[in-house]
Design a protein around this motif. Structure first.
Motif, short mmCIF file in Angstrom:
data_model
loop_
_atom_site.label_atom_id
_atom_site.label_comp_id
_atom_site.label_asym_id
_atom_site.label_seq_id
_atom_site.Cartn_x
_atom_site.Cartn_y
_atom_site.Cartn_z
N GLY A 34 0.72 -1.15 -0.06
CA GLY A 34 0.08 0.09 0.03
C GLY A 34 0.71 1.09 0.03
O GLY A 34 0.48 2.13 -0.50
N ARG A 35 2.10 1.18 0.84
CA ARG A 35 2.77 2.39 0.66
C ARG A 35 3.43 2.87 -0.50
O ARG A 35 3.63 3.89 -0.97
CB ARG A 35 3.82 2.29 1.73
N GLU A 36 3.88 1.58 -1.09
CA GLU A 36 4.69 1.88 -2.49
C GLU A 36 3.46 2.38 -3.45
O GLU A 36 3.98 3.17 -4.37
CB GLU A 36 5.02 0.43 -2.67
N LEU A 37 2.19 1.72 -3.36
CA LEU A 37 1.13 2.12 -4.59
C LEU A 37 1.03 3.67 -4.34
O LEU A 37 1.02 4.37 -4.99
CB LEU A 37 -0.17 1.47 -4.15
N ALA A 38 0.99 4.10 -2.93
CA ALA A 38 0.63 5.66 -2.63
C ALA A 38 1.86 6.29 -3.23
O ALA A 38 1.43 7.50 -3.83
CB ALA A 38 0.55 5.85 -0.97
N HIS A 39 3.16 6.06 -3.14
CA HIS A 39 4.14 6.66 -3.79
C HIS A 39 4.02 7.01 -5.17
O HIS A 39 4.36 8.06 -5.95
CB HIS A 39 5.36 6.18 -3.28
N PHE A 40 3.71 5.73 -5.98
CA PHE A 40 3.72 6.02 -7.12
C PHE A 40 2.41 6.60 -7.75
O PHE A 40 2.65 7.35 -8.62
CB PHE A 40 3.56 4.33 -7.76
N GLU A 73 -5.14 -1.48 9.00
CA GLU A 73 -3.88 -0.91 8.37
C GLU A 73 -4.37 0.41 7.39
O GLU A 73 -3.55 1.13 7.40
CB GLU A 73 -3.36 -1.97 7.49
N THR A 74 -5.53 0.40 7.03
CA THR A 74 -5.65 1.59 6.29
C THR A 74 -6.02 2.84 7.05
O THR A 74 -5.48 3.80 6.97
CB THR A 74 -7.02 1.20 5.44
N VAL A 75 -6.53 2.74 8.57
CA VAL A 75 -6.61 3.93 9.30
C VAL A 75 -5.43 4.28 9.64
O VAL A 75 -5.15 5.32 9.67
CB VAL A 75 -7.57 3.33 10.53
N ALA A 76 -4.46 3.14 10.01
CA ALA A 76 -3.30 3.39 10.51
C ALA A 76 -2.20 4.25 9.19
O ALA A 76 -1.63 5.08 9.94
CB ALA A 76 -2.49 2.17 10.94
N ALA A 77 -2.35 3.84 8.24
CA ALA A 77 -1.65 4.51 7.31
C ALA A 77 -2.11 6.04 7.02
O ALA A 77 -1.29 6.85 6.77
CB ALA A 77 -1.74 3.74 5.90
N ALA A 78 -3.58 6.15 7.00
CA ALA A 78 -3.77 7.55 6.99
C ALA A 78 -3.58 8.26 8.13
O ALA A 78 -3.24 9.49 7.91
CB ALA A 78 -5.53 7.31 6.65
N THR A 79 -3.57 7.86 9.34
CA THR A 79 -3.26 8.51 10.58
C THR A 79 -1.70 8.89 10.46
O THR A 79 -1.65 10.23 10.80
CB THR A 79 -3.66 7.58 11.67
N VAL A 80 -0.81 8.11 9.95
CA VAL A 80 0.58 8.31 9.82
C VAL A 80 0.72 9.34 8.87
O VAL A 80 1.44 10.25 8.95
CB VAL A 80 1.46 7.21 9.60
#
Length: 404
Positions: free
Chosen positions: A54-60, A231-238
């Motif tokens: 998910g993090r790599e997808l967000a960067h791209f 994990e989705t909520v955690a990623a958005a929070t960070v």
């Protein structure tokens, strides 16, 4: 001699399971079947790889590299999901919880961590070496489980287990061969490998299905959905925290955060609104339901990636427009709503109005993309209204049924 009534009752002695058991099939109708601590640990470790993808997808996506990002995400998520799914259905049928079973499961966990370490390379340079190594470790560990099951089975059940072991082994040989192919050839071979993997259970259980437990399977899928949404909520929070620390533009981030929370809350509510285990009567329903969760899990995790992109867009760090950034949230949200409706909700809803709520809600969520920077909040409000409408319609149906 009479016993002393004041003396404490003898405590029951705890008996540890034997180190090795015969891997015989579990009872499909076993009462009170629930997920084990090992299965929960397995899920948590697999979500590490989900978060990495998910993090790599967000960067791209934030950089505007949509094609590369989506291709990398689709492949990485398939490897994670397929290994998780195969273990889950096998465990439902054959979990004997002895020492070899536990060790083999831990080896699979080690494999997914190797895969997670290779995800950034897969996205950045299409270097598949580490990712395929981790995947092969997981899948060959699964082969040993099926061979153990075959050793304890007879007749057609034994042939099912052996077909699984042979099919998985052949697929892993194919993935190793992929490592030696040129970059120009790989895009044509990889889809064939994916189709071969998907075909193994269909072929293996063509004449006889394994003794998977419907309630256990539905619980396992529900638990993994919970963890992915977490994990989705955690990623958005960070992402929000980092943006506030660097830019101090809380006012621009509140609508994104609020909309993201509403989407995640609605995603949880919609998935768990109705039990689904009664729908899983045979492989005919189970294959479509189980395979379809690739889109459920993948879209749920992609919502988190999209929220990261929306946060970066709100503080002017993304290289794409606000409308495109909003689409990274609304598109996976719409996919999630439609797939959960198709796999879950439509089997328990009655009437055209009840059936139309989720598809119409998905269309409205997509329409929120046009609101640009305000689109995530608008999509969250639509999801909240979708849940409210579902509750009201279900309440009305219950009252009508009670009267009749």
């Amino acid at each position: 001699m009479a016993s002393d009534p004041a003396a404490p009752a003898p405590r029951a002695r705890h008996v540890d399971p034997p180190p090795v058991r015969r891997m015989v099939p579990r009872d499909r109708h076993e009462p009170h079947r629930v997920a084990t601590p090992l299965e929960l640990f397995f899920d948590l470790c697999f979500v590490v790889a989900v978060g990495q993808a998910g993090r790599e997808l967000a960067h791209f996506l934030a950089a505007g590299h949509y094609g590369e990002g989506l291709r990398g995400y689709a492949l990485a998520f398939f490897a994670i999901w397929w290994a998780w799914m195969n273990f889950t259905w096998f465990a439902s049928a054959y979990d004997c919880d002895d020492v070899p079973y536990r060790i083999t499961t831990l080896v699979q966990i080690a494999g997914v961590l190797i895969l997670a370490a290779g995800v950034p390379r897969l996205f950045a340079t299409q270097d598949l070496a580490l990712a395929i190594t981790g995947y092969v470790v997981m899948r060959l560990a699964m082969v040993t489980q099926w061979l153990r099951a075959a050793a304890a089975e007879q007749g057609e059940a034994r042939r099912v287990a052996l077909r699984y072991a042979a099919g998985i082994t052949l697929c892993q040989i194919g993935w190793v061969v992929v490592l030696f192919l040129s970059d120009d050839v790989r895009p044509y071979v990889i889809p064939i490998g994916v189709l071969c993997e998907l075909a193994v259970p269909v072929i293996a259980e063509l004449r006889m299905q394994t003794s998977w437990h419907p309630h256990h399977i539905s619980e396992r899928y529900g638990l993994f959905t919970l963890i992915v949404l977490g994990e989705t909520v955690a990623a958005a929070t960070v992402a929000v925290q980092s943006a506030v620390d660097e830019n101090e533009e809380l006012g621009r981030l509140v609508p994104v955060a609020a909309g993201g929370l509403l989407i995640c809350f609605a995603a949880w509510w919609i998935y768990f609104a109705r039990p689904v285990h009664e729908h899983l009567r045979s492989n005919r329903q189970a294959f479509a339901w189980g395979y379809g969760h690739y889109l459920v899990f993948g879209s749920a995790a992609a919502i988190g990636a999209g929220l990261e992109v929306a946060v970066e867009s709100a503080v002017h760090k993304a290289e794409i427009s606000e409308t495109a950034a909003t689409a990274t949230v609304t598109v996976p949200t719409a996919v999630y709503l439609v797939t959960v409706w198709f796999l879950h909700s439509r089997h328990t809803k009655r009437g055209v109005l009840a059936q139309a709520v989720a598809p119409v809600g998905a269309a409205l969520v997509l329409a929120c993309t046009a609101f640009g920077g305000s689109g995530v909040l608008a999509a969250g409000l639509v999801c909240a209204l979708l849940v409210t409408a579902g509750v009201l319609i279900h309440g009305r149906e219950s009252r009508v049924a009670g009267v009749s």
